[in-house]
Design a protein around this motif. Structure first.
Motif, PDB file in Angstrom:
ATOM      1  N   MET A 261       0.848  -1.086  -0.081  1.00  0.00           N
ATOM      2  CA  MET A 261       0.059  -0.070   0.148  1.00  0.00           C
ATOM      3  C   MET A 261       0.747   1.216  -0.109  1.00  0.00           C
ATOM      4  N   GLY A 262       0.505   2.341  -0.457  1.00  0.00           N
ATOM      5  CA  GLY A 262       0.979   3.450  -0.462  1.00  0.00           C
ATOM      6  C   GLY A 262       0.358   4.836  -1.025  1.00  0.00           C
TER       7      GLY A 262
ATOM      8  N   ILE B 143       4.676   0.720   1.448  1.00  0.00           N
ATOM      9  CA  ILE B 143       4.618  -0.095   2.551  1.00  0.00           C
ATOM     10  C   ILE B 143       4.341  -1.345   2.243  1.00  0.00           C
ATOM     11  N   THR B 144       4.975  -2.279   2.533  1.00  0.00           N
ATOM     12  CA  THR B 144       4.772  -3.720   2.171  1.00  0.00           C
ATOM     13  C   THR B 144       3.969  -4.426   3.305  1.00  0.00           C
ATOM     14  N   SER B 145       3.607  -5.545   2.880  1.00  0.00           N
ATOM     15  CA  SER B 145       2.774  -6.354   4.037  1.00  0.00           C
ATOM     16  C   SER B 145       3.705  -6.692   5.228  1.00  0.00           C
ATOM     17  N   GLY B 146       5.050  -6.787   4.789  1.00  0.00           N
ATOM     18  CA  GLY B 146       5.912  -7.173   5.718  1.00  0.00           C
ATOM     19  C   GLY B 146       6.682  -6.006   6.451  1.00  0.00           C
ATOM     20  N   GLY B 147       6.284  -4.564   6.146  1.00  0.00           N
ATOM     21  CA  GLY B 147       6.489  -3.632   6.828  1.00  0.00           C
ATOM     22  C   GLY B 147       7.691  -2.896   6.114  1.00  0.00           C
ATOM     23  N   ASP B 148       8.284  -3.151   4.861  1.00  0.00           N
ATOM     24  CA  ASP B 148       9.258  -2.518   4.375  1.00  0.00           C
ATOM     25  C   ASP B 148       8.755  -1.154   3.765  1.00  0.00           C
ATOM     26  N   THR B 149       9.275  -0.265   4.029  1.00  0.00           N
ATOM     27  CA  THR B 149       9.017   1.202   3.459  1.00  0.00           C
ATOM     28  C   THR B 149      10.215   1.593   2.214  1.00  0.00           C
ATOM     29  N   HIS B 150       9.375   2.433   1.436  1.00  0.00           N
ATOM     30  CA  HIS B 150      10.292   2.904   0.374  1.00  0.00           C
ATOM     31  C   HIS B 150       9.737   4.421   0.152  1.00  0.00           C
ATOM     32  N   TYR B 151      10.696   5.396  -0.051  1.00  0.00           N
ATOM     33  CA  TYR B 151      10.401   6.632  -0.385  1.00  0.00           C
ATOM     34  C   TYR B 151      10.836   7.410  -1.595  1.00  0.00           C
ATOM     35  N   ALA B 152      10.096   8.267  -2.299  1.00  0.00           N
ATOM     36  CA  ALA B 152      10.628   8.920  -3.314  1.00  0.00           C
ATOM     37  C   ALA B 152      11.830   9.834  -2.763  1.00  0.00           C
ATOM     38  N   ASP B 153      13.041  10.010  -3.319  1.00  0.00           N
ATOM     39  CA  ASP B 153      14.071  10.969  -2.892  1.00  0.00           C
ATOM     40  C   ASP B 153      13.490  12.222  -2.392  1.00  0.00           C
ATOM     41  N   SER B 154      12.661  12.876  -3.340  1.00  0.00           N
ATOM     42  CA  SER B 154      11.998  14.036  -2.867  1.00  0.00           C
ATOM     43  C   SER B 154      11.370  14.121  -1.436  1.00  0.00           C
ATOM     44  N   VAL B 155      11.009  13.155  -0.956  1.00  0.00           N
ATOM     45  CA  VAL B 155      10.340  13.304   0.164  1.00  0.00           C
ATOM     46  C   VAL B 155      11.000  12.694   1.558  1.00  0.00           C
ATOM     47  N   GLN B 156      12.152  12.092   1.097  1.00  0.00           N
ATOM     48  CA  GLN B 156      12.833  11.264   2.164  1.00  0.00           C
ATOM     49  C   GLN B 156      13.403  12.242   3.296  1.00  0.00           C
ATOM     50  N   GLY B 157      13.045  11.781   4.490  1.00  0.00           N
ATOM     51  CA  GLY B 157      13.135  12.665   5.742  1.00  0.00           C
ATOM     52  C   GLY B 157      12.349  13.423   5.992  1.00  0.00           C
TER      53      GLY B 157
ATOM     54  N   THR C  58       6.744  10.227   6.292  1.00  0.00           N
ATOM     55  CA  THR C  58       6.641   9.029   6.983  1.00  0.00           C
ATOM     56  C   THR C  58       5.275   8.249   6.704  1.00  0.00           C
ATOM     57  N   ILE C  59       5.480   7.150   6.161  1.00  0.00           N
ATOM     58  CA  ILE C  59       4.234   6.222   6.071  1.00  0.00           C
ATOM     59  C   ILE C  59       4.184   5.235   6.952  1.00  0.00           C
ATOM     60  N   SER C  60       2.913   4.728   7.757  1.00  0.00           N
ATOM     61  CA  SER C  60       2.819   4.289   8.643  1.00  0.00           C
ATOM     62  C   SER C  60       1.508   3.166   8.535  1.00  0.00           C
ATOM     63  N   ARG C  61       1.167   2.296   9.326  1.00  0.00           N
ATOM     64  CA  ARG C  61      -0.063   1.671   9.071  1.00  0.00           C
ATOM     65  C   ARG C  61      -0.636   1.201  10.601  1.00  0.00           C
ATOM     66  N   ASP C  62      -1.577   1.253  10.511  1.00  0.00           N
ATOM     67  CA  ASP C  62      -2.414   0.981  11.863  1.00  0.00           C
ATOM     68  C   ASP C  62      -3.470  -0.419  11.428  1.00  0.00           C
ATOM     69  N   ALA C  63      -2.869  -1.597  11.756  1.00  0.00           N
ATOM     70  CA  ALA C  63      -3.709  -2.820  11.346  1.00  0.00           C
ATOM     71  C   ALA C  63      -4.936  -2.763  12.146  1.00  0.00           C
ATOM     72  N   SER C  64      -4.983  -2.457  13.315  1.00  0.00           N
ATOM     73  CA  SER C  64      -6.323  -2.330  13.777  1.00  0.00           C
ATOM     74  C   SER C  64      -7.485  -1.639  13.083  1.00  0.00           C
ATOM     75  N   LYS C  65      -6.833  -0.651  12.396  1.00  0.00           N
ATOM     76  CA  LYS C  65      -7.848   0.207  11.594  1.00  0.00           C
ATOM     77  C   LYS C  65      -8.033   0.111  10.071  1.00  0.00           C
ATOM     78  N   ASN C  66      -6.965  -1.066   9.746  1.00  0.00           N
ATOM     79  CA  ASN C  66      -6.844  -1.131   8.433  1.00  0.00           C
ATOM     80  C   ASN C  66      -6.527   0.145   7.507  1.00  0.00           C
ATOM     81  N   THR C  67      -5.651   1.024   8.311  1.00  0.00           N
ATOM     82  CA  THR C  67      -5.429   2.307   7.556  1.00  0.00           C
ATOM     83  C   THR C  67      -3.905   2.373   7.554  1.00  0.00           C
ATOM     84  N   VAL C  68      -3.397   3.131   6.382  1.00  0.00           N
ATOM     85  CA  VAL C  68      -2.249   3.479   6.294  1.00  0.00           C
ATOM     86  C   VAL C  68      -2.162   4.905   6.077  1.00  0.00           C
ATOM     87  N   THR C  69      -1.188   5.544   6.864  1.00  0.00           N
ATOM     88  CA  THR C  69      -0.971   7.150   7.082  1.00  0.00           C
ATOM     89  C   THR C  69       0.323   7.685   6.309  1.00  0.00           C
ATOM     90  N   LEU C  70       0.080   8.751   5.925  1.00  0.00           N
ATOM     91  CA  LEU C  70       1.209   9.210   5.345  1.00  0.00           C
ATOM     92  C   LEU C  70       1.350  10.847   6.015  1.00  0.00           C
TER      93      LEU C  70
END
Length: 114
Positions: free
Chosen positions: A34-35, A51-65, A68-80
């Motif tokens: 998801m992303g 962010i993959t199902s395994g939790g690996d994240t990847h960012y475009a160079d322009s936004v690195q730092g 932040t992408i994260s997920r809340d599995a209890s809410k089935n939600t991904v947040t940027l």
């Protein structure tokens, strides 16, 4: 049918922050990845962060730092979490998920301007 419901976005001054959320209508771990992608008029949609199902994240160079992408599995939600926003971050942001095939949200506008 996979559905992605986005929330957040809006207008902010340079240096400000915004938070985008995307809820998927099933167990979040059924999505291989998801992303968020962004698109400006006349240009192709570009990857922002994933962010993959395994939790690996990847960012475009322009936004690195700054983003932040994260997920809340209890809410089935991904947040940027978008910090230190710049005018060039202005775009329509789309939630993205791969559940057998790619699915897209409806898009939400982010405008960074003084």
């Amino acid at each position: 049918q996979v559905q992605l419901v986005e929330s957040g976005g809006g207008s902010v001054q340079p240096g400000g922050s915004l938070n985008l959320s995307c809820e998927i209508n099933r167990n979040i771990f059924t999505a291989y990845v998801m992303g968020w992608y962004c698109q400006v008029p006349g240009k192709q949609r570009e990857m922002v962060a994933t962010i993959t199902s395994g939790g690996d994240t990847h960012y475009a160079d322009s936004v690195q730092g700054r983003f932040t992408i994260s997920r809340d599995a209890s809410k089935n939600t991904v947040t940027l979490q978008m910090n230190t926003l710049k005018p060039e971050d202005t775009a329509v942001y789309y939630c993205y998920a791969v559940v057998g095939r790619p699915y897209w949200g409806q898009g939400t506008q982010v405008t960074v301007s003084s």
